[in-house]
Design a protein around this motif. Structure first.
Motif, PDB file in Angstrom:
ATOM      1  N   ALA A 244       0.834  -1.207   0.000  1.00  0.00           N
ATOM      2  CA  ALA A 244       0.000   0.000   0.000  1.00  0.00           C
ATOM      3  C   ALA A 244       0.870   1.259   0.000  1.00  0.00           C
ATOM      4  N   GLU A 245       1.916   1.244   0.798  1.00  0.00           N
ATOM      5  CA  GLU A 245       2.818   2.406   0.844  1.00  0.00           C
ATOM      6  C   GLU A 245       3.542   2.579  -0.482  1.00  0.00           C
ATOM      7  N   TYR A 246       3.938   1.482  -1.094  1.00  0.00           N
ATOM      8  CA  TYR A 246       4.599   1.550  -2.385  1.00  0.00           C
ATOM      9  C   TYR A 246       3.650   2.134  -3.436  1.00  0.00           C
ATOM     10  N   GLU A 247       2.399   1.749  -3.377  1.00  0.00           N
ATOM     11  CA  GLU A 247       1.419   2.279  -4.331  1.00  0.00           C
ATOM     12  C   GLU A 247       1.269   3.792  -4.171  1.00  0.00           C
ATOM     13  N   LEU A 248       1.363   4.291  -2.938  1.00  0.00           N
ATOM     14  CA  LEU A 248       1.331   5.739  -2.728  1.00  0.00           C
ATOM     15  C   LEU A 248       2.537   6.407  -3.395  1.00  0.00           C
ATOM     16  N   LEU A 249       3.710   5.808  -3.202  1.00  0.00           N
ATOM     17  CA  LEU A 249       4.916   6.334  -3.838  1.00  0.00           C
ATOM     18  C   LEU A 249       4.800   6.272  -5.365  1.00  0.00           C
ATOM     19  N   ARG A 250       4.236   5.195  -5.857  1.00  0.00           N
ATOM     20  CA  ARG A 250       4.060   5.035  -7.300  1.00  0.00           C
ATOM     21  C   ARG A 250       3.104   6.098  -7.845  1.00  0.00           C
ATOM     22  N   GLY A 251       2.025   6.364  -7.112  1.00  0.00           N
ATOM     23  CA  GLY A 251       1.079   7.402  -7.517  1.00  0.00           C
ATOM     24  C   GLY A 251       1.733   8.772  -7.557  1.00  0.00           C
ATOM     25  N   GLU A 252       2.589   9.025  -6.577  1.00  0.00           N
ATOM     26  CA  GLU A 252       3.338  10.284  -6.517  1.00  0.00           C
ATOM     27  C   GLU A 252       4.262  10.405  -7.733  1.00  0.00           C
ATOM     28  N   PHE A 253       4.936   9.317  -8.057  1.00  0.00           N
ATOM     29  CA  PHE A 253       5.818   9.309  -9.220  1.00  0.00           C
ATOM     30  C   PHE A 253       5.023   9.543 -10.501  1.00  0.00           C
ATOM     31  N   ASP A 254       3.919   8.833 -10.652  1.00  0.00           N
ATOM     32  CA  ASP A 254       3.096   8.976 -11.855  1.00  0.00           C
ATOM     33  C   ASP A 254       2.603  10.408 -12.024  1.00  0.00           C
ATOM     34  N   LYS A 255       2.223  11.051 -10.919  1.00  0.00           N
ATOM     35  CA  LYS A 255       1.764  12.447 -10.978  1.00  0.00           C
ATOM     36  C   LYS A 255       2.914  13.354 -11.427  1.00  0.00           C
ATOM     37  N   LYS A 256       4.084  13.148 -10.867  1.00  0.00           N
ATOM     38  CA  LYS A 256       5.243  13.956 -11.258  1.00  0.00           C
ATOM     39  C   LYS A 256       5.602  13.719 -12.724  1.00  0.00           C
ATOM     40  N   TYR A 257       5.459  12.503 -13.178  1.00  0.00           N
ATOM     41  CA  TYR A 257       5.764  12.190 -14.568  1.00  0.00           C
ATOM     42  C   TYR A 257       4.766  12.893 -15.501  1.00  0.00           C
TER      43      TYR A 257
ATOM     44  N   ILE B 296      13.195  24.923 -15.380  1.00  0.00           N
ATOM     45  CA  ILE B 296      12.009  24.271 -14.808  1.00  0.00           C
ATOM     46  C   ILE B 296      11.949  22.820 -15.287  1.00  0.00           C
ATOM     47  N   LYS B 297      12.234  22.591 -16.553  1.00  0.00           N
ATOM     48  CA  LYS B 297      12.237  21.218 -17.080  1.00  0.00           C
ATOM     49  C   LYS B 297      13.287  20.369 -16.362  1.00  0.00           C
ATOM     50  N   ASP B 298      14.463  20.947 -16.155  1.00  0.00           N
ATOM     51  CA  ASP B 298      15.534  20.230 -15.446  1.00  0.00           C
ATOM     52  C   ASP B 298      15.122  19.893 -14.017  1.00  0.00           C
ATOM     53  N   ARG B 299      14.451  20.848 -13.370  1.00  0.00           N
ATOM     54  CA  ARG B 299      13.996  20.618 -11.993  1.00  0.00           C
ATOM     55  C   ARG B 299      12.984  19.473 -11.957  1.00  0.00           C
ATOM     56  N   ARG B 300      12.095  19.428 -12.931  1.00  0.00           N
ATOM     57  CA  ARG B 300      11.092  18.350 -12.989  1.00  0.00           C
ATOM     58  C   ARG B 300      11.762  16.986 -13.235  1.00  0.00           C
ATOM     59  N   ILE B 301      12.771  16.983 -14.083  1.00  0.00           N
ATOM     60  CA  ILE B 301      13.523  15.735 -14.324  1.00  0.00           C
ATOM     61  C   ILE B 301      14.201  15.295 -13.027  1.00  0.00           C
ATOM     62  N   GLN B 302      14.779  16.234 -12.318  1.00  0.00           N
ATOM     63  CA  GLN B 302      15.444  15.918 -11.052  1.00  0.00           C
ATOM     64  C   GLN B 302      14.425  15.370 -10.047  1.00  0.00           C
ATOM     65  N   GLU B 303      13.235  15.961  -9.996  1.00  0.00           N
ATOM     66  CA  GLU B 303      12.185  15.469  -9.109  1.00  0.00           C
ATOM     67  C   GLU B 303      11.795  14.033  -9.463  1.00  0.00           C
ATOM     68  N   LEU B 304      11.700  13.754 -10.763  1.00  0.00           N
ATOM     69  CA  LEU B 304      11.387  12.388 -11.208  1.00  0.00           C
ATOM     70  C   LEU B 304      12.482  11.415 -10.781  1.00  0.00           C
ATOM     71  N   GLN B 305      13.723  11.803 -10.953  1.00  0.00           N
ATOM     72  CA  GLN B 305      14.837  10.936 -10.566  1.00  0.00           C
ATOM     73  C   GLN B 305      14.836  10.684  -9.061  1.00  0.00           C
ATOM     74  N   GLU B 306      14.574  11.723  -8.296  1.00  0.00           N
ATOM     75  CA  GLU B 306      14.516  11.568  -6.835  1.00  0.00           C
ATOM     76  C   GLU B 306      13.362  10.665  -6.432  1.00  0.00           C
TER      77      GLU B 306
END
Length: 167
Positions: A53-66, A82-92
């Motif tokens: 369940a916790e992983y699914e929350l993290l996955r949802g967060e990732f999908d939203k950022k993507y 801004i694009k670079d910052r979003r890429i960095q957020e995705l990587q994190e």
């Protein structure tokens, strides 16, 4: 004379081994029959579901950022910073998910060990008791060590251990 004595001494361990009382037991069968196994499995399943369940929350967060990144990347007027910052957020976010998966797997493995060790210890104690009561010199666990053949002098003490465990 010395030669005969040397041969007799060399054969002595073989003669003693021939007189050894050997038994076999199947610890996996015993493990599967114990009610503590079902309790341990239920606890591990509940823990696994919490992690999932916790992983699914993290996955949802990732999908939203993507999805946000795709929107930003498609906008030609958006600054590269801004694009670079979003890429960095995705990587994190991706690193966060991988770290979480690893830690969850480690924790589940540790919990499995903690829950099954007392069961295994209980079985080993019962096997030891059965071996001592039966006067066996060697007890082989067929669940751990495959035994290709057992002769007529080998005794399966699994039923005796079941009795000792109250099964």
């Amino acid at each position: 004379m010395k030669r005969i004595l040397m041969i007799a001494l060399a054969l002595m361990p073989l003669m003693l081994m021939a007189q050894a009382k050997i038994a076999v037991v199947n610890s996996q069968e015993l493990f599967n029959l114990l009610p503590e196994k079902a309790t341990a499995e239920a606890q591990l399943k509940a823990l696994s579901e919490k992690y999932h369940a916790e992983y699914e929350l993290l996955r949802g967060e990732f999908d939203k950022k993507y999805a946000d990144y795709q929107t930003v990347a498609a906008d030609a007027s958006m600054p590269e910073t801004i694009k670079d910052r979003r890429i960095q957020e995705l990587q994190e976010s991706d690193k966060k998910m991988r770290d979480f998966e690893r830690r969850a797997a480690d924790d589940i493995a540790a919990q499995r060990e903690a829950l099954t060790k007392p069961i295994s210890d209980k079985i080993q104690a019962a096997i030891r008791t059965a071996g001592e009561r039966g006067g066996y010199d060697l007890v082989l666990d067929t669940a751990v060590t495959p035994v290709a053949y057992t002769g007529p002098n080998t005794t399966d003490i699994t039923p005796m251990v079941k009795t000792l465990l109250g099964l």
